[in-house]
Every structure is written in C-alpha cells, then in structure tokens.
Design a protein around this motif. Sequence first.
Motif, mmCIF file in Angstrom:
data_model
loop_
_atom_site.group_PDB
_atom_site.id
_atom_site.type_symbol
_atom_site.label_atom_id
_atom_site.label_comp_id
_atom_site.label_asym_id
_atom_site.label_seq_id
_atom_site.Cartn_x
_atom_site.Cartn_y
_atom_site.Cartn_z
ATOM 1 N N ARG A 13 -24.444 17.501 -21.013
ATOM 2 C CA ARG A 13 -24.916 16.276 -21.663
ATOM 3 C C ARG A 13 -23.771 15.583 -22.408
ATOM 4 O O ARG A 13 -23.663 14.360 -22.390
ATOM 5 N N TRP A 16 -21.651 13.789 -19.943
ATOM 6 C CA TRP A 16 -22.273 12.538 -19.516
ATOM 7 C C TRP A 16 -22.040 11.459 -20.577
ATOM 8 O O TRP A 16 -21.663 10.341 -20.256
ATOM 9 N N ARG A 20 -18.775 10.162 -18.283
ATOM 10 C CA ARG A 20 -19.431 9.993 -16.983
ATOM 11 C C ARG A 20 -18.711 9.008 -16.069
ATOM 12 O O ARG A 20 -18.789 9.118 -14.861
ATOM 13 N N MET A 27 -14.043 14.423 -16.399
ATOM 14 C CA MET A 27 -15.041 15.267 -17.072
ATOM 15 C C MET A 27 -14.503 16.671 -17.296
ATOM 16 O O MET A 27 -14.737 17.267 -18.354
ATOM 17 N N ASN A 70 -25.641 6.275 -26.215
ATOM 18 C CA ASN A 70 -25.838 7.392 -25.296
ATOM 19 C C ASN A 70 -26.849 8.419 -25.810
ATOM 20 O O ASN A 70 -27.386 9.203 -25.041
ATOM 21 N N ILE A 80 -31.404 11.068 -17.764
ATOM 22 C CA ILE A 80 -30.060 10.851 -17.236
ATOM 23 C C ILE A 80 -30.199 10.801 -15.711
ATOM 24 O O ILE A 80 -30.883 11.653 -15.138
ATOM 25 N N GLU A 84 -25.628 11.725 -11.441
ATOM 26 C CA GLU A 84 -24.607 11.756 -12.491
ATOM 27 C C GLU A 84 -24.668 13.063 -13.265
ATOM 28 O O GLU A 84 -23.636 13.674 -13.551
ATOM 29 N N PHE A 85 -25.894 13.493 -13.583
ATOM 30 C CA PHE A 85 -26.064 14.713 -14.365
ATOM 31 C C PHE A 85 -25.624 15.939 -13.564
ATOM 32 O O PHE A 85 -25.063 16.885 -14.119
ATOM 33 N N CYS A 88 -21.966 16.247 -13.917
ATOM 34 C CA CYS A 88 -21.652 16.756 -15.260
ATOM 35 C C CYS A 88 -21.873 18.259 -15.334
ATOM 36 O O CYS A 88 -21.056 18.987 -15.912
#
Length: 141
Positions: A13, A16, A20, A27, A70, A80, A84-85, A88
């Motif tokens: 998290r 992200w 992100r 990352m 965020n 999210i 994308e998550f 991450c």
Amino acid sequence: MPITDKDRDVLARTLWGEARGEGLAGMVAVAWSIRNRVEDGKEKSWWGEGYTGVCQKPYQFSCWNQNDPNYPFISGAKPIPKAEFATCHLAAQQVIDGVKPDPTGGATHYYATTMPKPPKWVVGAKQTLKLGHHVFFKDVP
C-alpha cells in the motif's frame, strides 16, 4: 522480527501511495529505502519496528497522512486498482525476499522531484541514486 501478511500488505500500500507511477524498478527502490530503515540494526529504532511500523510512522511517508489524497486508497476506504496493486505486491515481495538487490546503495530517505524544492534534510546527506521522479539518500544528518 517475523514478517507478517500485514507487513506485506502495508508495504504494498505504501508503494502504491508513494511510487505507483515509477514502474517496478522505482517501487523496488522505494521498498528498499523502507527495508533499510527496518534493518537499521538498532534494538529500538526511531523509524519504527517492522515494515508496518516504519511505513506508518507519522510524517515519514506522506501517503499515510490522513490529509493526503492517497490515504483513502491505502487505508482501504477506496479500492486500489487491481493491476496496480498486484505490481505493488510484487515489488514488496521481491524486496522482502531479497530477490532484487538494493539499487539505492543503502538509502533510508528519498524525495520526489515533483516537490517545489528539496527538503531541508538533503543538506549534508549523501545522494545514492536518482531514478524516475525520486532521489535517494543515506547518511542523513
């Protein structure tokens, strides 16, 4: 200190919220700066204990500040995006497991170049990497 599922989730998290838009390499770099804080070698670290403690230490990672845009996403109030998550979580897992080496050279700090000006703590710190929109440092006074 054992790494929990919560640690993995909070790290993902944080990635992200903080990185992100920086791709997997960006990352991973941010995750390493967090891991370097987790593994600072001190019995009772100022940074916090474990990934959750470090990520959620007040005012260290702005995405956890309640006034940050965020925050509703990383706190779980808003979803999210799954793809994308997933990226991450991949970056978090690779850093926790040591699959990816530390590209930051031991950095414990970074700032986004999108900030109007560099933070004050940059003075006297050793820059170790510039990657995407982040500049990484260690030995911060």
